[in-house]
Design a protein around this motif. Sequence first.
Motif, short mmCIF file in Angstrom:
data_model
loop_
_atom_site.label_atom_id
_atom_site.label_comp_id
_atom_site.label_asym_id
_atom_site.label_seq_id
_atom_site.Cartn_x
_atom_site.Cartn_y
_atom_site.Cartn_z
N ARG A 186 45.02 35.93 56.87
CA ARG A 186 45.40 37.05 57.16
C ARG A 186 45.61 37.07 58.68
O ARG A 186 44.77 36.83 59.47
CB ARG A 186 44.51 38.08 56.73
CG ARG A 186 44.45 38.20 55.14
CD ARG A 186 43.52 38.99 54.63
NE ARG A 186 43.39 38.88 53.10
CZ ARG A 186 44.14 39.46 52.16
NH1 ARG A 186 44.59 40.56 52.39
NH2 ARG A 186 43.81 39.07 51.02
N ILE A 187 46.98 37.59 58.79
CA ILE A 187 47.29 37.41 60.28
C ILE A 187 48.00 38.73 60.73
O ILE A 187 48.67 39.61 60.24
CB ILE A 187 48.55 36.45 60.35
CG1 ILE A 187 47.96 35.03 59.83
CG2 ILE A 187 49.05 36.36 61.72
CD1 ILE A 187 49.19 34.21 59.49
N GLN A 188 47.55 39.20 62.13
CA GLN A 188 47.90 40.44 62.82
C GLN A 188 48.97 39.83 63.72
O GLN A 188 48.96 39.07 64.50
CB GLN A 188 46.83 41.07 63.60
CG GLN A 188 47.04 42.05 64.47
CD GLN A 188 47.37 43.26 63.65
OE1 GLN A 188 46.58 43.50 62.88
NE2 GLN A 188 48.34 44.07 64.16
N ASN A 198 54.38 43.12 54.03
CA ASN A 198 55.20 44.45 54.08
C ASN A 198 56.77 44.17 54.10
O ASN A 198 57.53 45.13 54.02
CB ASN A 198 54.73 45.62 54.92
CG ASN A 198 53.63 46.26 54.26
OD1 ASN A 198 53.31 46.31 53.04
ND2 ASN A 198 52.91 46.99 55.18
N GLY A 199 57.05 42.87 54.59
CA GLY A 199 58.17 42.47 54.68
C GLY A 199 59.02 41.59 53.43
O GLY A 199 58.09 41.68 52.59
N VAL A 259 56.04 44.54 70.68
CA VAL A 259 56.40 45.59 71.59
C VAL A 259 57.86 45.75 71.97
O VAL A 259 58.48 44.57 72.41
CB VAL A 259 55.83 45.69 72.86
CG1 VAL A 259 56.01 46.96 73.87
CG2 VAL A 259 54.21 45.61 72.68
N HIS A 260 58.71 46.76 71.45
CA HIS A 260 60.10 46.79 71.77
C HIS A 260 60.46 47.28 72.81
O HIS A 260 60.00 48.41 73.22
CB HIS A 260 60.84 47.62 70.46
CG HIS A 260 62.26 47.42 70.41
ND1 HIS A 260 62.93 48.48 70.69
CD2 HIS A 260 63.14 46.52 70.30
CE1 HIS A 260 64.35 48.39 70.47
NE2 HIS A 260 64.42 46.87 70.18
N SER A 261 61.18 46.79 73.92
CA SER A 261 61.56 47.38 75.05
C SER A 261 63.10 46.82 75.12
O SER A 261 63.42 45.92 75.63
CB SER A 261 61.04 46.66 76.17
OG SER A 261 61.39 47.22 77.41
N ILE A 266 55.31 47.37 66.90
CA ILE A 266 55.27 47.30 65.55
C ILE A 266 53.84 46.59 65.48
O ILE A 266 53.48 45.62 66.35
CB ILE A 266 56.37 46.51 65.01
CG1 ILE A 266 57.52 47.12 65.18
CG2 ILE A 266 56.14 45.90 63.62
CD1 ILE A 266 58.77 46.40 64.59
N CYS A 267 53.10 47.03 64.45
CA CYS A 267 51.65 46.35 64.28
C CYS A 267 51.61 45.80 62.85
O CYS A 267 51.48 46.84 61.75
CB CYS A 267 50.44 47.33 64.48
SG CYS A 267 50.41 47.81 66.40
#
Length: 125
Positions: free
Chosen positions: A45-47, A77-78, A51-53, A103-104
């Motif tokens: 399981r991967i985290q 979830n994709g 961070v969108h900038s 996004i997490c």
Amino acid sequence: MAYSKPVAVPVEDMAEGVYMASGSGCYTASAYIHQTPQTGRGDYRIQVNGVHSADHTRETQWLHITFNQPVTYESSNGTIQSGDGTNTLVIEYHYHQNPSDNICLGDLVVQADAGLAITGVSITD
């Protein structure tokens, strides 16, 4: 933003001691394995964090994640776009993003042989 080649940085508190980050594009992305196979559960399981900038918004993002060996995509979830059974997965997500969003994604699940490591990660929109 200039491209920064991802580098492996050992972090003792993280599972597998691997943390990957990339600074390409408008996302700064990182990923680490937070659960390894255990008795009764044979998946990783991967985290993944991003961070969108940027000065734009989008409704679709693509996660590109590369491993040291082939993986079998199990779930997230994709929607898997390509790479099942290879070293690189491309997964499409549909999140409304603002110019500065985080996004997490802690839900990426893959099957692989022992010794799996993340070798690269990026999020594009």
